[in-house]
Design a protein around this motif. Structure first.
Motif, PDB file in Angstrom:
ATOM      1  N   GLN A   6     -12.405   3.422  30.811  1.00  0.00           N
ATOM      2  CA  GLN A   6     -11.901   2.263  30.070  1.00  0.00           C
ATOM      3  C   GLN A   6     -10.375   2.236  30.108  1.00  0.00           C
ATOM      4  OE1 GLN A   6     -13.146   2.156  25.982  1.00  0.00           O
ATOM      5  NE2 GLN A   6     -12.236   0.147  25.599  1.00  0.00           N
ATOM      6  N   LEU A   7      -9.750   3.416  29.972  1.00  0.00           N
ATOM      7  CA  LEU A   7      -8.303   3.501  30.061  1.00  0.00           C
ATOM      8  C   LEU A   7      -7.823   3.163  31.468  1.00  0.00           C
ATOM      9  CD1 LEU A   7      -5.470   4.453  28.990  1.00  0.00           C
ATOM     10  CD2 LEU A   7      -6.104   6.746  29.797  1.00  0.00           C
ATOM     11  N   ALA A   8      -8.503   3.708  32.481  1.00  0.00           N
ATOM     12  CA  ALA A   8      -8.041   3.543  33.857  1.00  0.00           C
ATOM     13  C   ALA A   8      -8.331   2.159  34.421  1.00  0.00           C
ATOM     14  CB  ALA A   8      -8.692   4.612  34.743  1.00  0.00           C
ATOM     15  N   ASP A   9      -9.502   1.614  34.102  1.00  0.00           N
ATOM     16  CA  ASP A   9      -9.920   0.334  34.688  1.00  0.00           C
ATOM     17  C   ASP A   9      -9.646  -0.869  33.787  1.00  0.00           C
ATOM     18  OD1 ASP A   9     -10.891   1.378  37.070  1.00  0.00           O
ATOM     19  OD2 ASP A   9     -12.858   1.807  36.228  1.00  0.00           O
ATOM     20  N   GLY A  10      -9.461  -0.608  32.483  1.00  0.00           N
ATOM     21  CA  GLY A  10      -9.326  -1.705  31.542  1.00  0.00           C
ATOM     22  C   GLY A  10      -7.994  -2.432  31.672  1.00  0.00           C
ATOM     23  N   PRO A  11      -7.927  -3.634  31.133  1.00  0.00           N
ATOM     24  CA  PRO A  11      -6.675  -4.400  31.185  1.00  0.00           C
ATOM     25  C   PRO A  11      -5.616  -3.764  30.290  1.00  0.00           C
ATOM     26  CG  PRO A  11      -8.276  -5.509  29.775  1.00  0.00           C
ATOM     27  CD  PRO A  11      -8.993  -4.352  30.412  1.00  0.00           C
ATOM     28  N   ASP A  12      -4.372  -3.996  30.628  1.00  0.00           N
ATOM     29  CA  ASP A  12      -3.288  -3.509  29.796  1.00  0.00           C
ATOM     30  C   ASP A  12      -3.287  -4.251  28.459  1.00  0.00           C
ATOM     31  OD1 ASP A  12      -2.442  -1.777  31.785  1.00  0.00           O
ATOM     32  OD2 ASP A  12      -1.064  -3.242  32.670  1.00  0.00           O
ATOM     33  N   ARG A  13      -2.914  -3.543  27.412  1.00  0.00           N
ATOM     34  CA  ARG A  13      -2.876  -4.136  26.075  1.00  0.00           C
ATOM     35  C   ARG A  13      -1.820  -5.254  26.024  1.00  0.00           C
ATOM     36  NH1 ARG A  13      -5.074  -1.616  21.738  1.00  0.00           N
ATOM     37  NH2 ARG A  13      -5.046   0.337  22.912  1.00  0.00           N
ATOM     38  N   VAL A  14      -2.152  -6.344  25.349  1.00  0.00           N
ATOM     39  CA  VAL A  14      -1.252  -7.487  25.247  1.00  0.00           C
ATOM     40  C   VAL A  14      -0.487  -7.423  23.924  1.00  0.00           C
ATOM     41  CG1 VAL A  14      -1.080 -10.011  25.169  1.00  0.00           C
ATOM     42  CG2 VAL A  14      -2.759  -8.907  26.676  1.00  0.00           C
ATOM     43  N   GLN A  15       0.825  -7.530  24.009  1.00  0.00           N
ATOM     44  CA  GLN A  15       1.653  -7.477  22.805  1.00  0.00           C
ATOM     45  C   GLN A  15       1.410  -8.708  21.939  1.00  0.00           C
ATOM     46  OE1 GLN A  15       5.750  -6.667  23.589  1.00  0.00           O
ATOM     47  NE2 GLN A  15       6.451  -7.224  21.555  1.00  0.00           N
ATOM     48  N   PRO A  16       1.158  -8.520  20.646  1.00  0.00           N
ATOM     49  CA  PRO A  16       0.960  -9.672  19.762  1.00  0.00           C
ATOM     50  C   PRO A  16       2.215 -10.535  19.686  1.00  0.00           C
ATOM     51  CG  PRO A  16       0.255  -7.637  18.699  1.00  0.00           C
ATOM     52  CD  PRO A  16       1.006  -7.241  19.934  1.00  0.00           C
ATOM     53  N   GLU A  17       2.009 -11.788  19.344  1.00  0.00           N
ATOM     54  CA  GLU A  17       3.134 -12.710  19.211  1.00  0.00           C
ATOM     55  C   GLU A  17       3.996 -12.308  18.013  1.00  0.00           C
ATOM     56  OE1 GLU A  17       3.910 -17.540  18.638  1.00  0.00           O
ATOM     57  OE2 GLU A  17       1.880 -16.682  18.523  1.00  0.00           O
ATOM     58  N   ARG A  18       5.307 -12.368  18.190  1.00  0.00           N
ATOM     59  CA  ARG A  18       6.214 -12.082  17.080  1.00  0.00           C
ATOM     60  C   ARG A  18       6.427 -13.371  16.286  1.00  0.00           C
ATOM     61  NH1 ARG A  18      10.004 -10.074  19.733  1.00  0.00           N
ATOM     62  NH2 ARG A  18       9.644  -7.852  19.396  1.00  0.00           N
ATOM     63  N   LEU A  19       5.940 -13.409  15.066  1.00  0.00           N
ATOM     64  CA  LEU A  19       6.041 -14.594  14.219  1.00  0.00           C
ATOM     65  C   LEU A  19       7.225 -14.464  13.267  1.00  0.00           C
ATOM     66  CD1 LEU A  19       2.269 -15.082  13.262  1.00  0.00           C
ATOM     67  CD2 LEU A  19       3.522 -16.052  15.211  1.00  0.00           C
ATOM     68  N   THR A  20       7.794 -15.599  12.906  1.00  0.00           N
ATOM     69  CA  THR A  20       8.859 -15.603  11.910  1.00  0.00           C
ATOM     70  C   THR A  20       8.259 -15.436  10.522  1.00  0.00           C
ATOM     71  OG1 THR A  20       8.746 -17.986  11.572  1.00  0.00           O
ATOM     72  CG2 THR A  20      10.167 -17.194  13.365  1.00  0.00           C
ATOM     73  N   ARG A  21       9.114 -15.220   9.541  1.00  0.00           N
ATOM     74  CA  ARG A  21       8.618 -15.111   8.165  1.00  0.00           C
ATOM     75  C   ARG A  21       7.916 -16.394   7.734  1.00  0.00           C
ATOM     76  NH1 ARG A  21       9.668 -11.230   4.575  1.00  0.00           N
ATOM     77  NH2 ARG A  21      11.034  -9.501   5.192  1.00  0.00           N
ATOM     78  N   ALA A  22       8.464 -17.536   8.126  1.00  0.00           N
ATOM     79  CA  ALA A  22       7.844 -18.815   7.756  1.00  0.00           C
ATOM     80  C   ALA A  22       6.468 -18.946   8.397  1.00  0.00           C
ATOM     81  CB  ALA A  22       8.752 -19.963   8.179  1.00  0.00           C
ATOM     82  N   GLU A  23       6.355 -18.532   9.654  1.00  0.00           N
ATOM     83  CA  GLU A  23       5.056 -18.612  10.337  1.00  0.00           C
ATOM     84  C   GLU A  23       4.054 -17.648   9.715  1.00  0.00           C
ATOM     85  OE1 GLU A  23       6.439 -19.926  14.844  1.00  0.00           O
ATOM     86  OE2 GLU A  23       6.628 -17.824  14.213  1.00  0.00           O
ATOM     87  N   LEU A  24       4.503 -16.472   9.319  1.00  0.00           N
ATOM     88  CA  LEU A  24       3.606 -15.537   8.628  1.00  0.00           C
ATOM     89  C   LEU A  24       3.128 -16.122   7.308  1.00  0.00           C
ATOM     90  CD1 LEU A  24       5.458 -12.113   9.174  1.00  0.00           C
ATOM     91  CD2 LEU A  24       3.300 -12.835  10.209  1.00  0.00           C
TER      92      LEU A  24
END
Length: 356
Positions: A6-24
């Protein structure tokens, strides 16, 4: 095997979107819970970071592995990655193994000419008091094979799997568990020689203080020739900690912090948050050990999310606990930095080409 593949064949982890305080603030409670959970998982799994230390180790490992193209049953030289705890050696070697796995799959395909699944690299971690049978059972377990029978039966089973699935590298972590007292050292040397003779693969050992235990020396006495054989067949490699005693070391440290900064998903993070405002602080608290640094930052990010602070600063980080070794060395380093005897800040603030 499923975990490694799973580590070797799996897709690379996708970084979550960085939201602003207002968006949070505009997220529904359930959506906010999920977003924060994704951020927590992301921060806990940042890396591997392509530091100069990691890249150098990968180059050395590739040189050993890719030159081991011997025909027949000739024993292949091995590599021993021996370094202090907390420098990221296991992470670095696993990352090399993942890269090699993908390269071999690209060259030969997912299946062998006989229709077996291709498994170019296997990874096993030893435990205390591991013996030949236990090691062979671990190899069989990785391949999903039965673990019944004596050591020889398990070895035959494992060799068949290695040949059928075209395995080219064994990564054996925590090999220091094989190095016991003086009385058991000969059995350990026999075991390592056995591995290199029986399995037609390149062995990459990972351990702590293995060389100091005499494994690569000529033995404790002239009669102990097995140690000499192992030493002749094994190339020692290491990972060095980050140091700030000279300008190149300080530049490396700053480059590392800048790289980590870009991967933090906090609403109020900013360029220089780590590399400028927390550089000395983080060095004192991690003592330049990568694992201690990443644990500190990971826990700091978790606290920043839970508290709503959404940034890292000394006040928040002071509340974060770290490993005992780092904390024990912290006071002396912090005092040297505060007295102006030591600094993690390079003279030229602009770093060279940043690692990915």
């Amino acid at each position: 095997m499923p975990g490694w593949l799973q580590l070797a064949d799996g897709p690379d982890r996708v970084q979550p979107e960085r939201l602003t305080r207002a968006e949070l603030a505009n997220l529904a409670p359930r959506a906010l819970l999920r977003h924060n959970d994704r951020r927590t998982v992301w921060h806990a799994n940042i890396g591997p970071i392509q530091t100069p230390q990691l890249l150098s180790l990968h180059e050395d490992l590739a040189e050993i592995v890719e030159s081991n193209r011997h025909d027949g049953d000739k024993a292949k030289p091995a590599a021993l990655v021996d370094a202090y705890p907390g420098l990221g050696k296991s992470t670095a070697v696993r990352d090399y193994g993942k890269t090699l796995h993908r390269k071999q799959i690209a060259l030969g395909g997912q299946t062998t000419p006989d229709g077996h699944r291709r498994v170019p690299v296997i990874y096993i971690a030893l435990t205390g008091n591991t013996h030949i049978r236990g090691l062979n059972a671990s190899i069989c377990r990785f391949y999903g094979l039965p673990t019944s029978g004596d050591a020889d039966t398990l070895a035959e089973r494992a060799v068949d799997a290695v040949l059928s699935m075209k395995t080219v590298v064994f990564i054996i972590d925590d090999v220091h568990f094989l190095a016991g007292s003086r009385g058991s050292s000969m059995r350990m040397a026999n075991q390592l020689k056995y591995l290199s003779n029986v399995f037609p693969v390149t062995l990459i050992y990972i351990g702590v203080g293995v060389r100091q235990r005499g494994i690569l020396r000529e033995g404790f006495s002239p009669q102990e020739t097995l140690f000499a054989q192992f030493g002749r067949r094994t190339t020692p490699l290491t990972l060095r900690p980050f140091t700030i005693e000279d300008e190149p070391g300080r530049v490396e440290w700053r480059t590392l912090l800048l790289t980590i900064e870009r991967q933090l998903v906090l609403a109020d993070s900013y360029p220089g948050m780590l590399a400028d405002d927390l550089s000395d602080y983080l060095y004192a608290r991690s003592t330049g050990h990568f694992a201690s640094l990443m644990a500190l930052i990971n826990r700091g990010c978790l606290r920043a999310i839970r508290s709503g602070r959404e940034r890292l600063d000394a006040e928040l980080m002071d509340q974060v606990k770290n490993d005992a070794a780092a904390e024990d060395a912290r006071q002396e380093l912090a005092a040297a930095i505060e007295a102006g005897l030591l600094s993690s800040r390079p003279s030229a603030r602009k770093p060279p080409q940043k690692p990915k």
